[in-house]
Design an enzyme around this catalytic site. Structure first.
Site, PDB file in Angstrom:
ATOM      1  N   ASP A 143       0.865  -1.182   0.000  1.00 45.94           N
ATOM      2  CA  ASP A 143       0.000   0.000   0.000  1.00 45.94           C
ATOM      3  C   ASP A 143       0.901   1.230   0.000  1.00 45.94           C
ATOM      4  OD1 ASP A 143      -1.767   2.176   0.945  1.00 45.94           O
ATOM      5  OD2 ASP A 143      -3.178   0.571   1.410  1.00 45.94           O
ATOM      6  N   HIS A 184     -16.431   2.283   4.448  1.00 44.07           N
ATOM      7  CA  HIS A 184     -15.065   2.796   4.245  1.00 44.07           C
ATOM      8  C   HIS A 184     -14.360   2.281   3.000  1.00 44.07           C
ATOM      9  CE1 HIS A 184     -15.587   4.471   8.218  1.00 44.07           C
ATOM     10  NE2 HIS A 184     -15.875   3.266   8.667  1.00 44.07           N
ATOM     11  N   GLN A 185     -15.094   1.744   2.013  1.00 43.78           N
ATOM     12  CA  GLN A 185     -14.459   1.331   0.763  1.00 43.78           C
ATOM     13  C   GLN A 185     -14.200   2.569  -0.081  1.00 43.78           C
ATOM     14  OE1 GLN A 185     -16.762  -1.319  -1.739  1.00 43.78           O
ATOM     15  NE2 GLN A 185     -14.985  -1.893  -2.948  1.00 43.78           N
ATOM     16  N   HIS A 237     -10.685  -5.602  -2.517  1.00 47.03           N
ATOM     17  CA  HIS A 237      -9.302  -5.694  -2.054  1.00 47.03           C
ATOM     18  C   HIS A 237      -9.262  -6.018  -0.568  1.00 47.03           C
ATOM     19  CE1 HIS A 237     -10.567  -1.457  -1.752  1.00 47.03           C
ATOM     20  NE2 HIS A 237      -9.686  -1.297  -0.774  1.00 47.03           N
ATOM     21  N   PHE A 238      -8.261  -6.782  -0.204  1.00 43.38           N
ATOM     22  CA  PHE A 238      -8.037  -7.180   1.179  1.00 43.38           C
ATOM     23  C   PHE A 238      -6.773  -6.481   1.669  1.00 43.38           C
ATOM     24  CE2 PHE A 238     -10.711 -10.382  -0.546  1.00 43.38           C
ATOM     25  CZ  PHE A 238     -11.371 -11.009   0.492  1.00 43.38           C
ATOM     26  N   HIS A 239      -6.872  -5.839   2.817  1.00 40.95           N
ATOM     27  CA  HIS A 239      -5.704  -5.226   3.446  1.00 40.95           C
ATOM     28  C   HIS A 239      -5.106  -6.213   4.439  1.00 40.95           C
ATOM     29  CE1 HIS A 239      -6.561  -0.915   2.401  1.00 40.95           C
ATOM     30  NE2 HIS A 239      -7.796  -1.372   2.319  1.00 40.95           N
TER      31      HIS A 239
END
Length: 137
Positions: free
Chosen positions: A34, A92-93, A99-101
């Protein structure tokens, strides 16, 4: 290709139109650091299939996601971490591509900070909800 896909930053990264700090790539999955991390080692793991929300992604495009997340956990040495996947603006997208954090939590200041506004429990209502959800699965 839809206009949503054409304008999707993650689809552009997948196609190589925008560079990324690539950690892993296969035919269905991409992982990269990120660029606005919450902590050292904060990474994203995404299906290459474009879908806005998790329910939009076919199951066979999700199979590698968690194994890749586990490899990132091991590779970063994270012992405390959060796995986060948001769906929709109020959840909060920010990017409309699943996607995965994987967010290491090295201390109380860095990483993800979470509020947990628990709701009062009504066991009768909860049992009704249980039956309702189970009947639809």
């Amino acid at each position: 290709m839809s206009s949503k896909m054409a304008s999707c930053i993650f689809c552009k990264i997948i196609k190589g139109e925008i560079p990324c700090l690539k950690l892993f790539e296969s035919d269905k999955t991409l992982a990269f650091l990120d660029i606005n991390p919450l902590s050292k080692g904060h990474a994203l793991v995404i299906p290459k299939f474009h879908g806005e929300k998790l329910a939009d992604i076919p199951d066979d495009h999700l199979g590698e996601i968690l194994p890749v997340v586990k490899k990132l956990i091991a590779a970063t040495g994270a012992t405390d971490y959060n796995i986060l996947q948001n769906n929709g603006r109020i959840a909060h997208q920010q990017v409309d591509h699943v996607h995965f954090h994987m967010i290491p939590k090295p201390n109380t200041e860095q990483g993800l900070n979470v509020g947990w506004p628990q709701q009062k429990t009504d066991m009768d209502a909860l049992k009704t909800l249980l039956d309702e959800i189970k009947s639809k699965m």
